[in-house]
Design a protein around this motif. Structure first.
Motif, mmCIF file in Angstrom:
data_model
loop_
_atom_site.group_PDB
_atom_site.id
_atom_site.type_symbol
_atom_site.label_atom_id
_atom_site.label_comp_id
_atom_site.label_asym_id
_atom_site.label_seq_id
_atom_site.Cartn_x
_atom_site.Cartn_y
_atom_site.Cartn_z
ATOM 1 N N GLU A 128 -21.095 -34.323 11.839
ATOM 2 C CA GLU A 128 -20.494 -33.426 12.892
ATOM 3 C C GLU A 128 -20.819 -31.873 12.703
ATOM 4 O OE1 GLU A 128 -16.736 -33.956 10.465
ATOM 5 O OE2 GLU A 128 -18.245 -34.886 10.992
ATOM 6 N N GLY A 133 -19.003 -30.350 15.732
ATOM 7 C CA GLY A 133 -17.612 -30.190 15.637
ATOM 8 C C GLY A 133 -16.804 -29.421 16.777
ATOM 9 N N THR A 179 -17.971 -38.938 13.598
ATOM 10 C CA THR A 179 -17.119 -39.613 12.545
ATOM 11 C C THR A 179 -15.618 -39.681 13.032
ATOM 12 O OG1 THR A 179 -16.466 -37.206 12.063
ATOM 13 C CG2 THR A 179 -18.432 -37.842 10.818
ATOM 14 N N PRO A 180 -14.963 -40.413 12.360
ATOM 15 C CA PRO A 180 -13.637 -40.687 12.509
ATOM 16 C C PRO A 180 -12.768 -39.476 12.605
ATOM 17 C CG PRO A 180 -14.262 -42.273 10.851
ATOM 18 C CD PRO A 180 -15.529 -41.214 11.026
ATOM 19 N N THR A 181 -12.930 -38.378 11.943
ATOM 20 C CA THR A 181 -12.454 -37.057 11.951
ATOM 21 C C THR A 181 -12.524 -36.496 13.516
ATOM 22 O OG1 THR A 181 -12.480 -36.653 9.794
ATOM 23 C CG2 THR A 181 -12.230 -34.653 11.115
ATOM 24 N N LEU A 182 -13.911 -36.497 14.100
ATOM 25 C CA LEU A 182 -14.197 -35.868 15.197
ATOM 26 C C LEU A 182 -13.517 -37.146 16.287
ATOM 27 C CD1 LEU A 182 -15.424 -34.093 16.908
ATOM 28 C CD2 LEU A 182 -17.947 -35.555 16.777
ATOM 29 N N GLU A 183 -13.590 -38.280 16.203
ATOM 30 C CA GLU A 183 -13.089 -39.093 17.341
ATOM 31 C C GLU A 183 -11.586 -38.753 17.345
ATOM 32 O OE1 GLU A 183 -12.321 -43.824 18.394
ATOM 33 O OE2 GLU A 183 -13.249 -43.183 16.386
ATOM 34 N N ARG A 184 -10.897 -38.595 16.241
ATOM 35 C CA ARG A 184 -9.395 -38.235 16.181
ATOM 36 C C ARG A 184 -9.137 -36.725 16.963
ATOM 37 N NH1 ARG A 184 -7.023 -34.709 13.225
ATOM 38 N NH2 ARG A 184 -8.648 -34.630 11.735
ATOM 39 N N ARG A 185 -10.113 -36.075 16.715
ATOM 40 C CA ARG A 185 -9.776 -34.578 17.303
ATOM 41 C C ARG A 185 -9.848 -34.735 18.954
ATOM 42 N NH1 ARG A 185 -13.608 -30.978 15.724
ATOM 43 N NH2 ARG A 185 -12.619 -29.574 16.908
ATOM 44 N N GLU A 195 -7.098 -36.428 20.388
ATOM 45 C CA GLU A 195 -5.891 -35.310 20.343
ATOM 46 C C GLU A 195 -5.980 -34.580 21.808
ATOM 47 O OE1 GLU A 195 -6.071 -33.689 16.363
ATOM 48 O OE2 GLU A 195 -4.974 -35.224 15.504
#
Length: 364
Positions: free
Chosen positions: A24, A43, A198-204, A207
């Motif tokens: 990201e 990101g 990435t999983p982090t981007l999907e989580r954001r 949210e």
């Protein structure tokens, strides 16, 4: 339209040979409907979307479609490189081969190395038919899951020629050239916009209140080929198999009824959504092949925003984004991207395109 309208010069140094890390962190050029350009990163994607928007990703999985072998049916053995491009049935594939002049119907190709453990170390295929531009029909000696396993063991990631021509594929590509959404095997090229996630981007994104929906389009090698005819009317698209489930169609229609926008991650997701869209914009379930060819003049029914990578000159993908955001807008955006050092193609950076106003689109 004239094909040369979609041409541009890309310096070799702008071609990405490896993806950004983390994914990201790749740059993202935001192209709004008024043609305004903004330099951001992947990101930043959640900041450009609203609660209720629906992100649509392609969950196809790239197979190890690049095979090396030799012709064994004659006195002399010729080395053969094959790229599987379309499954025809349980044992037959359409493939692109090099050098095609070394093969004729009835020849047998042996893929793999006898020193390997896999299936006695090799896999034989009969050349059933030979078409144009290096296309052949291969009939393998194995069928179904056994054939799939043999291809997985003996094949390698089918990197695009603009990468493979500069370095060989390696173990890192097996991970890099696969999206985090990959689930359904069948693609011979990656849906590259999805590589940025990435999983982090999907989580954001979740949210932020952005939904995530999955569709499938098994990407074929023909998607990325340049258009060789002088006019777009003479170009033949390769058909690709896709699926959009009733549940996904219902979720997208409900979201749009409540004011949410549909955001296609990649031209493959967009092509499937537009293939499934009805004249009134309603998205219907879909399970079939599509050979939709989108050029300026097309009226989009389903997609409001498109996230995509930077594409080859004279390609059907550059024609598609020119239809979506406007040819002059995309010519200016690509000029800015090249001058600003954006990285192009499969492992490169992204752009986020907002659809041009409908009143500027001419009905086909």
């Amino acid at each position: 339209m004239r094909t040369d309208l979609f041409d541009f010069h890309l310096p070799p140094e702008n071609i990405a040979l490896r993806p950004a890390n983390p994914r990201e962190s790749a740059r993202m050029l935001v192209v709004q409907g008024d043609g305004v350009l903004r330099d951001r990163t992947v990101g930043d994607l959640p900041d450009w979307l609203e609660p209720g928007d629906q992100l649509v990703v392609n969950d196809t999985k790239v197979i190890a479609a690049q095979l090396s072998g030799r012709r064994i049916s004659r006195e002399t053995e010729a080395k053969i490189e094959a790229t599987l491009i379309k499954r025809l049935d349980g044992s037959r594939w359409q493939a692109l081969v090099r050098p095609a002049k070394k093969l004729a119907p009835g020849d047998t190709i042996r893929f793999g190395n006898e020193g390997k453990v896999c299936l006695l170390g090799h896999l034989d295929a009969l050349v059933e038919a030979k078409g144009q531009e290096g296309e052949v029909t291969l009939s393998f000696v194995f069928h179904g899951p056994a054939l799939d396993q043999a291809i997985a063991d003996l094949g390698r990631p089918p990197l695009p020629p603009y990468i493979a021509g500069k370095r060989p594929a390696d173990e890192q590509d097996a991970a890099d050239y696969q999206t985090m959404f990959a689930a359904r095997e069948g693609a011979v090229a990656a849906p590259t916009a999805g590589l940025h996630f990435t999983p982090t981007l999907e989580r954001r994104l979740r949210e932020r209140g952005v939904g995530l929906q999955r569709v499938t389009l098994h990407v074929g090698a023909g998607t990325f080929l340049p258009v060789k005819v002088e006019d777009t009317e003479g170009h033949r698209m390769h058909a690709e198999w896709g699926s959009l489930t009733p549940d996904t169609a219902a979720a997208l229609n409900d979201a749009r009824a409540q004011g949410g926008r549909i955001v296609a991650v990649g031209t493959t997701s967009l092509r499937l959504l537009e293939s499934a869209a009805q004249p009134d914009g309603t998205i219907a379930p879909f399970e079939a092949e599509t050979a939709i060819f989108i050029t300026p003049g097309y009226r989009f029914r389903a997609v409001d925003i498109l996230m995509t990578n930077f594409h080859l000159p004279r390609s059907t993908l550059f024609m598609l984004i020119s239809a979506f955001a406007g040819l002059e807008t995309m010519q200016a955006a690509y000029k800015h991207a090249i001058e600003s050092g954006y990285r192009f193609y499969s492992y490169g950076d992204a752009c986020l395109l907002f659809r041009q106003p409908d009143e500027r689109i001419v009905e086909p």
